[in-house]
Scaffold this active site. Structure first.
Site, PDB file in Angstrom:
ATOM      1  N   ASP A 147     -16.870  -8.154  11.911  1.00 10.94           N
ATOM      2  CA  ASP A 147     -16.148  -7.328  10.928  1.00 10.94           C
ATOM      3  C   ASP A 147     -14.785  -8.003  10.693  1.00 10.94           C
ATOM      4  O   ASP A 147     -13.993  -8.130  11.621  1.00 10.94           O
ATOM      5  CB  ASP A 147     -15.968  -5.914  11.500  1.00 10.94           C
ATOM      6  CG  ASP A 147     -15.224  -4.971  10.570  1.00 10.94           C
ATOM      7  OD1 ASP A 147     -14.764  -5.420   9.503  1.00 10.94           O
ATOM      8  OD2 ASP A 147     -15.095  -3.787  10.922  1.00 10.94           O
ATOM      9  N   THR A 169      -3.011 -18.290   4.037  1.00 16.30           N
ATOM     10  CA  THR A 169      -4.256 -18.323   4.814  1.00 16.30           C
ATOM     11  C   THR A 169      -5.409 -18.637   3.861  1.00 16.30           C
ATOM     12  O   THR A 169      -5.456 -18.152   2.734  1.00 16.30           O
ATOM     13  CB  THR A 169      -4.496 -16.995   5.566  1.00 16.30           C
ATOM     14  OG1 THR A 169      -4.506 -15.923   4.632  1.00 16.30           O
ATOM     15  CG2 THR A 169      -3.414 -16.759   6.606  1.00 16.30           C
ATOM     16  N   LEU A 170      -6.339 -19.470   4.354  1.00 23.60           N
ATOM     17  CA  LEU A 170      -7.365 -20.041   3.474  1.00 23.60           C
ATOM     18  C   LEU A 170      -8.769 -19.816   4.020  1.00 23.60           C
ATOM     19  O   LEU A 170      -9.655 -20.653   3.841  1.00 23.60           O
ATOM     20  CB  LEU A 170      -7.106 -21.551   3.311  1.00 23.60           C
ATOM     21  CG  LEU A 170      -5.746 -21.909   2.695  1.00 23.60           C
ATOM     22  CD1 LEU A 170      -5.406 -23.373   2.939  1.00 23.60           C
ATOM     23  CD2 LEU A 170      -5.765 -21.601   1.198  1.00 23.60           C
ATOM     24  N   GLY A 171      -8.990 -18.694   4.696  1.00 19.53           N
ATOM     25  CA  GLY A 171     -10.323 -18.397   5.239  1.00 19.53           C
ATOM     26  C   GLY A 171     -10.775 -19.506   6.177  1.00 19.53           C
ATOM     27  O   GLY A 171     -10.045 -19.891   7.100  1.00 19.53           O
ATOM     28  N   ASP A 198      -4.287  -8.894   9.035  1.00 15.82           N
ATOM     29  CA  ASP A 198      -3.174  -8.120   9.600  1.00 15.82           C
ATOM     30  C   ASP A 198      -2.846  -8.609  11.005  1.00 15.82           C
ATOM     31  O   ASP A 198      -1.667  -8.653  11.407  1.00 15.82           O
ATOM     32  CB  ASP A 198      -3.537  -6.634   9.650  1.00 15.82           C
ATOM     33  CG  ASP A 198      -3.798  -6.059   8.269  1.00 15.82           C
ATOM     34  OD1 ASP A 198      -3.200  -6.552   7.297  1.00 15.82           O
ATOM     35  OD2 ASP A 198      -4.608  -5.115   8.169  1.00 15.82           O
ATOM     36  N   GLU A 201       0.831  -1.214   0.000  1.00 12.63           N
ATOM     37  CA  GLU A 201       0.000   0.000   0.000  1.00 12.63           C
ATOM     38  C   GLU A 201       0.862   1.259   0.000  1.00 12.63           C
ATOM     39  O   GLU A 201       0.359   2.346   0.256  1.00 12.63           O
ATOM     40  CB  GLU A 201      -0.933   0.012   1.223  1.00 12.63           C
ATOM     41  CG  GLU A 201      -2.046  -1.022   1.123  1.00 12.63           C
ATOM     42  CD  GLU A 201      -3.099  -0.892   2.212  1.00 12.63           C
ATOM     43  OE1 GLU A 201      -2.808  -0.309   3.272  1.00 12.63           O
ATOM     44  OE2 GLU A 201      -4.209  -1.394   1.996  1.00 12.63           O
TER      45      GLU A 201
HETATM   46  O1  RIB Z   1      -6.288  -4.912   6.035  1.00 13.30           O
HETATM   47  C1  RIB Z   1      -7.210  -3.933   6.464  1.00 13.30           C
HETATM   48  C2  RIB Z   1      -6.759  -2.570   6.084  1.00 13.30           C
HETATM   49  O2  RIB Z   1      -6.715  -2.485   4.674  1.00 13.30           O
HETATM   50  C3  RIB Z   1      -7.669  -1.462   6.539  1.00 13.30           C
HETATM   51  O3  RIB Z   1      -7.346  -0.968   7.826  1.00 13.30           O
HETATM   52  C4  RIB Z   1      -7.537  -0.438   5.436  1.00 13.30           C
HETATM   53  O4  RIB Z   1      -6.916   0.741   5.824  1.00 13.30           O
HETATM   54  C5  RIB Z   1      -6.775  -1.129   4.307  1.00 13.30           C
HETATM   55  O5  RIB Z   1      -5.500  -0.702   4.242  1.00 13.30           O
END
Ligand code: RIB
Length: 295
Positions: A238, A212-214, A244, A136
């Site tokens: 959620d 990772t496979l859900g 992460d 990102e």
């Molecule tokens: O992986 C989740 C994240 O992806 C979110 O917090 C959002 O900001 C995106 O970067």
């Protein structure tokens, strides 16, 4: 050995919806929340809540104080985060009734990272330190090259997967953490976990892979070594930042020498807790919560 997370810091605008908005549709959201997030920041916080000493690098714009405060509160060192006049990265996240999400990402300040800044950050670290990366931020190919040249262990979560990753020398990655969609993209198309792992093993024989496979859990591979981990069943509120959380906990566990099966189990527990809570950073549990949870 220290952990550097060189990645995105985002403000997440999270909308509760009945279903994901369709092309041409206008849909009223039930509520809106504003959460700290970004794959980089989330993974750094997950490492810190697991118990690691972790540094965050990246860029924020004028409204980025909220994100730095969150890092500091979580125990993430922000001394290396830089400022720019460009707006802080942000997302628009829809979360449906089943807790699934879809994310629209505006890179903003995360895309201002350049080679000079990257070199300055990496000069603070030594051979054997870990650097965790996602996709990102700008300048990723250079960061991978320079981190590897300095002897850092490069950990890559190639998410979100897009063409920018084509310029990354993946042979310099020590550990990949990716889901089955990214696995298919990195390995050339197959959606079968065995084929994904086989292909990754052929292409990057020296790298470890966590796939990772859900609902099918996760798998680890390095050379001939293989491990599998199931999931803990919870009610999803959620799923944002569950991956992460898994990454942060797994990397911490590796960094302190935990055996892989234990690292996978801790990561699965932590990410199961994360999906029961709303938001990205607020959903990431502490190690005490992980150890106390009845899953
Ligand atoms: O992986 C989740 C994240 O992806 C979110 O917090 C959002 O900001 C995106 O970067």
């Amino acid at each position: 050995m220290r952990i550097l997370d060189f990645g995105s810091l985002n403000i997440d605008y999270v909308y509760q919806v009945d279903h994901m908005v369709r092309p041409g549709e206008t849909l009223a959201a039930g509520r809106r929340d504003v959460f700290p997030g970004g794959k980089g920041l989330n993974q750094a916080v997950a490492c810190a809540r697991a118990g690691a000493e972790v540094w965050q690098a990246g860029m924020v714009g004028p409204e980025g104080d909220l994100l730095l405060d969150v890092c500091k509160k979580a125990g993430v060192n922000t001394d290396l985060v830089a400022r720019t006049d460009v707006a802080t990265g942000h997302t628009v996240i829809q979360v449906d009734r089943g807790g699934q999400n879809c994310i629209l990402l505006y890179g903003g300040a995360n895309r201002q990272i350049d080679e000079a800044y990257a070199d300055d950050v990496l000069a603070h670290f030594s051979p054997g330190d870990y650097v965790i990366l996602q996709n990102e931020i700008s300048c990723l190919p250079h960061i991978v090259d320079e981190a590897a040249r300095r002897g850092l262990k490069v950990i890559l979560n190639p998410s979100p997967y897009n063409d920018a990753l084509d310029a990354v020398d993946m042979s310099k990655v020590s550990l990949f953490l990716l889901n089955e969609v990214e696995g298919a993209q990195v390995s050339g198309g197959s959606t079968d976990p065995d084929e994904i792992l086989a292909r990754l093993g052929e292409k990057y024989p020296d790298s470890a892979v966590v796939l990772t496979l859900g609902s099918a859990g996760s798998r680890y591979q390095k050379g001939a070594e293989r491990h599998e981990q199931g999931i803990y069943h919870v009610k999803a509120v959620d799923t944002t930042a569950a991956g992460d959380t898994f990454t942060g906990y797994f990397v911490w566990a590796m960094s302190v020498g935990k055996p892989v099966p234990e690292a996978l189990d801790l990561a699965a527990r932590a990410s199961a807790i994360a999906v029961t809570r709303a938001g990205a950073v607020p959903s990431i549990p502490t190690m005490d919560e992980v150890l106390a949870a009845k899953l």
